[in-house]
Design an enzyme around this catalytic site. Structure first.
Site, PDB file in Angstrom:
ATOM      1  N   ASP A  57       9.055   7.645  -4.869  1.00 32.57           N
ATOM      2  CA  ASP A  57       8.070   7.281  -3.958  1.00 32.57           C
ATOM      3  C   ASP A  57       8.351   5.935  -3.365  1.00 32.57           C
ATOM      4  O   ASP A  57       8.018   4.999  -3.746  1.00 32.57           O
ATOM      5  CB  ASP A  57       6.617   7.383  -4.413  1.00 32.57           C
ATOM      6  N   THR A  90       6.539   6.955   4.505  1.00 30.78           N
ATOM      7  CA  THR A  90       6.925   5.592   4.427  1.00 30.78           C
ATOM      8  C   THR A  90       8.317   5.258   4.356  1.00 30.78           C
ATOM      9  O   THR A  90       8.889   4.349   4.777  1.00 30.78           O
ATOM     10  CB  THR A  90       6.183   4.866   3.379  1.00 30.78           C
ATOM     11  N   THR A  91       9.133   5.957   3.675  1.00 25.67           N
ATOM     12  CA  THR A  91      10.622   5.989   3.478  1.00 25.67           C
ATOM     13  C   THR A  91      11.336   6.269   4.729  1.00 25.67           C
ATOM     14  O   THR A  91      12.075   5.092   5.368  1.00 25.67           O
ATOM     15  CB  THR A  91      11.330   6.859   2.454  1.00 25.67           C
ATOM     16  N   ASP A 375       1.436  12.573  -2.266  1.00 26.73           N
ATOM     17  CA  ASP A 375       2.237  12.951  -1.036  1.00 26.73           C
ATOM     18  C   ASP A 375       2.226  14.348  -0.427  1.00 26.73           C
ATOM     19  O   ASP A 375       1.863  14.479   0.581  1.00 26.73           O
ATOM     20  CB  ASP A 375       3.821  12.695  -1.434  1.00 26.73           C
TER      21      ASP A 375
END
Length: 529
Positions: A57, A90-91, A375
């Site tokens: 994550d 976010t990644t 998520d």
């Protein structure tokens, strides 16, 4: 000329701040880029006590990473903001931001003015967002099969978690899912030894105050108190006087009468924000009322919404019975699961509220199972609110083609800023392909060529075979809002970093300079760059 050569003194010292910040941003991005895509790997985070977190994550990695560099912190804060607002992506935002900053710095080293690069980045980001919106399609109601696809992708292909999330979304309904202050991810609880389950109701991770209280009740009236269930306090100095002690006894007697009022009202469940006095516990236990103390404010709010109760303070117990009754909520059933040490409040008469209980075999995987479920829930909710686009990096490639066309209408050096955006948009697919073990340069160019040839925005790479594939046919989608926010966030951090001309160390409050020494990740940045 690369940035490492620049940092070794080949370029004017005025670039020192830019190079330092760019290296920090690039180091943070490289720490998470290996996790993206279906073949992405996990990261092991180890604290100073040897405690280990293994996760895929992005935001968890960024939050727990030991970082002191101010530019790196800026990037992490942007990622946190994306997580708070959207709950996913976010990644992608971090990887694109790293690419934008790095490409922008390269252009500055070549002699392009920062102002022109920022101008071009703004034009490119604006165009990219417009194109994303054009390519988005709305979800056709809460039963649209695409929601299962979204849950599977965001949930890292955990079928059981995807099923739980979609079922919960259907129970709650489209209207609730679109409410601005509601987050489906907040309904998720992961617990060791539990079975996967979705139900209409609320879980309180607390047990009864007294095991002599009932364990299971039906047709329950609920009272929610954002306060202690204790008599009002008297100061120690006042207690030392005759008048003060008399006041103390009066308050205790009044409190006792107020507690006894709840019995004829038929109250059967009381949730309190703080503790409960021994006297109140005895009265309520004898009356067959379940009391749960020290309940979190979030759980109090969720219970109040679900049961239709209105949260009150203990002073409200002084009111007449008719007035107190207006504050009560109700639920079909309340019971304690003694094995899991939790109270369940089922089928409340207020707003629909589903709870997603995610089971985990061992304590070590509870946290990761919960992160995966959150998520998936965030992605499903974002899809309901804002629609979907082809996933797997395909839509970013399609957008990059449109942004590149915009370059032709831009005069002057701002075009180099647009080039930065085009490169950044290609990075997600390139990294996904690299993580799958294929040549990213080759695969990205193949996708660009075939998208143009087939006039399709959904062509990407099948990470199992390395072959070209239609992402929509494979059921690979991403929420539109996730993509929009990631692109905007990357643009914001790039602009902020590129604008920094000089880094000046502030003095501490005592007038002395701070300690320059970093540790862990920070020392690695200094050593590598």
């Amino acid at each position: 000329m690369n940035l490492k050569q620049v940092s070794n003194g080949e370029v004017d010292d005025k670039l020192a701040a830019l190079i330092t910040n760019t290296n920090a941003i690039r180091a943070v991005a490289s720490a998470v880029e290996g996790t993206i895509g279906p073949k992405g790997l996990d990261i092991m985070l180890v604290d100073r006590f040897g405690e280990v977190t293994i996760t895929n994550d992005g935001v968890t990695i960024l939050k727990q990473m030991d970082v002191n560099h101010p530019a790196a912190k800026m990037l992490i804060n942007i990622a946190k903001a994306q997580q708070e607002e959207i709950g996913d992506g976010t990644t992608t935002a971090t990887i694109m931001a790293g690419s934008l900053v790095s490409e922008g710095a390269n252009q500055v080293v070549r002699g392009v003015p920062v102002a022109r690069i920022i101008e071009g980045i703004k034009i490119g980001i604006k165009k990219a967002c417009e194109v994303i919106k054009q390519k988005s399609r709305q979800v056709e109601g809460i039963n649209d099969p695409v929601l299962k696809d979204i849950a599977l992708i965001a949930g890292r292909e955990h079928e059981d978690i995807a099923h739980l999330v979609v079922e919960a979304a259907r129970l709650i309904g489209e209207e609730k899912m679109k409410e601005g202050n509601f987050k489906l991810s907040d309904t998720i609880i992961a617990q060791e030894g539990a079975e996967n389950e979705v139900f209409m109701g609320v879980i309180i991770n607390k047990g009864r105050v007294n095991k002599q209280m009932p364990k299971d009740l039906t047709n329950v009236k609920v009272l929610v108190i954002d306060d202690a269930l204790e008599p009002e306090e008297i100061g120690e100095e006042a207690l030392g006087t005759e008048t003060g002690f008399a006041k103390y006894l009066e308050l205790r007697e009044e409190f006792k009468k107020n507690i006894q009022k709840l019995i004829p009202l038929g109250v059967k469940l009381i949730l309190a924000d703080r503790g409960i006095s021994d006297e109140a516990e005895e009265i309520l236990t004898d009356a067959g009322i379940i009391v749960v103390e020290r309940v979190s404010s979030k759980d109090l709010q969720r219970t109040a919404e679900h049961t239709g109760a209105r949260i009150i303070k203990r002073t409200s117990l002084k009111k007449d019975l008719d007035e107190i009754e207006k504050f009560l909520g109700s639920a079909e059933r309340v019971y304690e699961d003694e094995k899991l040490e939790q109270i369940r409040i089922l089928s409340g008469k207020g707003k629909p509220m589903a709870t997603i209980l995610v089971g985990a075999a061992t304590e070590e995987v509870v946290g990761e199972r919960e992160r995966i479920a959150k998520d998936a829930a965030s992605a499903v909710q974002a899809a309901v609110r804002g629609g979907v686009v082809p996933g797997g990096g395909a839509v970013e490639i399609a957008v990059s083609r449109e942004v590149e066309k915009e370059r032709e209408s831009v005069k002057g050096m701002a075009a180099y800023g647009i080039d930065c955006v085009v490169t950044a948009l290609k990075r997600p697919l390139a990294q996904i392909v690299a993580n799958a073990g294929f040549n990213p340069l080759e695969k990205v160019e193949n996708v660009i060529a075939h998208q143009a040839e087939e006039k399709s925005d959904s062509i990407g790479i099948n990470c199992d075979t390395g072959e070209l594939a239609d992402m929509q046919e494979l059921g690979i989608y991403d929420p539109t809002l996730v993509k929009l926010y990631a692109i905007k966030a990357a643009g914001e951090i790039a602009e902020a970093i590129l604008r920094i001309d000089t880094i000046i160390k502030k003095k501490d409050d005592d007038g002395k300079g701070g300690n320059n020494k970093g540790s862990g990740f920070n020392e690695a940045i200094n050593e590598d760059f």
